[in-house]
Design a protein around this motif. Structure first.
Motif, PDB file in Angstrom:
ATOM      1  N   CYS A  95      27.827 101.579  10.301  1.00 22.98           N
ATOM      2  CA  CYS A  95      29.133 101.642  10.932  1.00 22.98           C
ATOM      3  C   CYS A  95      28.988 102.285  12.299  1.00 22.98           C
ATOM      4  CB  CYS A  95      30.168 102.382  10.077  1.00 22.98           C
ATOM      5  SG  CYS A  95      29.933 104.154   9.895  1.00 22.98           S
ATOM      6  N   ALA A  96      29.902 101.942  13.198  1.00 21.55           N
ATOM      7  CA  ALA A  96      29.841 102.414  14.569  1.00 21.55           C
ATOM      8  C   ALA A  96      31.248 102.554  15.123  1.00 21.55           C
ATOM      9  CB  ALA A  96      29.032 101.439  15.430  1.00 21.55           C
ATOM     10  N   GLY A  97      31.387 103.410  16.147  1.00 24.01           N
ATOM     11  CA  GLY A  97      32.690 103.632  16.741  1.00 24.01           C
ATOM     12  C   GLY A  97      32.652 103.621  18.257  1.00 24.01           C
ATOM     13  N   ARG A  98      33.751 103.173  18.853  1.00 23.53           N
ATOM     14  CA  ARG A  98      33.937 103.217  20.293  1.00 23.53           C
ATOM     15  C   ARG A  98      35.421 103.319  20.588  1.00 23.53           C
ATOM     16  NH1 ARG A  98      34.993  98.529  23.399  1.00 23.53           N
ATOM     17  NH2 ARG A  98      33.537  99.352  24.971  1.00 23.53           N
ATOM     18  N   TYR A  99      35.767 103.629  21.831  1.00 25.75           N
ATOM     19  CA  TYR A  99      37.157 103.867  22.189  1.00 25.75           C
ATOM     20  C   TYR A  99      37.955 102.570  22.269  1.00 25.75           C
ATOM     21  CZ  TYR A  99      41.126 106.055  24.585  1.00 25.75           C
ATOM     22  OH  TYR A  99      42.372 106.523  24.934  1.00 25.75           O
ATOM     23  N   LEU A 100      39.061 102.522  21.594  1.00 32.75           N
ATOM     24  CA  LEU A 100      40.133 101.522  21.627  1.00 32.75           C
ATOM     25  C   LEU A 100      39.772 100.128  21.139  1.00 32.75           C
ATOM     26  CD1 LEU A 100      42.083 102.307  24.923  1.00 32.75           C
ATOM     27  CD2 LEU A 100      42.711 102.907  22.594  1.00 32.75           C
TER      28      LEU A 100
END
Length: 122
Positions: A95-100
């Motif tokens: 899993c990965a995350g970034r803004y908006l």
């Protein structure tokens, strides 16, 4: 700093189901897009699914209709429900995350988990 931890991987037979979870800590991720990627031995890491800040979802063609991504912002957790699993789904899932906004490019994601192994036997 955001930390991501995946869980829920395992061994299943073709046609079976599995639910992956990704728990985030460090700060609230309401305004972040979350994505799932996977990497099989000898293969490049590939995009699987993503959900953006507004809740819109996106899927790779290879998993569309079989996988469902969702999020629970109160728990800072994103899920990937995988149904009708195939042997070609075998991979380490990240899993990965970034803004908006979502992206299919791994380089666009700032935060990454360690991965969880999914093995589908045929």
């Amino acid at each position: 700093q955001v930390q991501l931890v995946e869980s829920g991987g395992g061994l299943v037979q073709a046609g079976g189901s599995l639910r992956l979870s990704c728990a985030a800590s460090g700060r609230t991720f309401n305004n972040y897009a979350m994505g799932w990627f996977r990497q099989a031995p000898g293969k490049e890491r590939e995009f699987v699914s993503a959900i953006n800040w507004s809740g819109n979802t996106y899927y790779a063609d290879s998993v569309k209709g079989r996988f469902t991504i969702s999020r629970d912002n109160a728990k800072n957790t994103v899920y990937l429900q995988m149904n009708s699993l195939k042997s070609e789904d075998t991979a380490v899932y990240f899993c990965a995350g970034r803004y908006l906004v979502w992206s299919v490019k791994e380089s666009d994601y700032r935060y990454w988990g360690q991965g969880t192994q999914v093995t589908v036997s045929s």
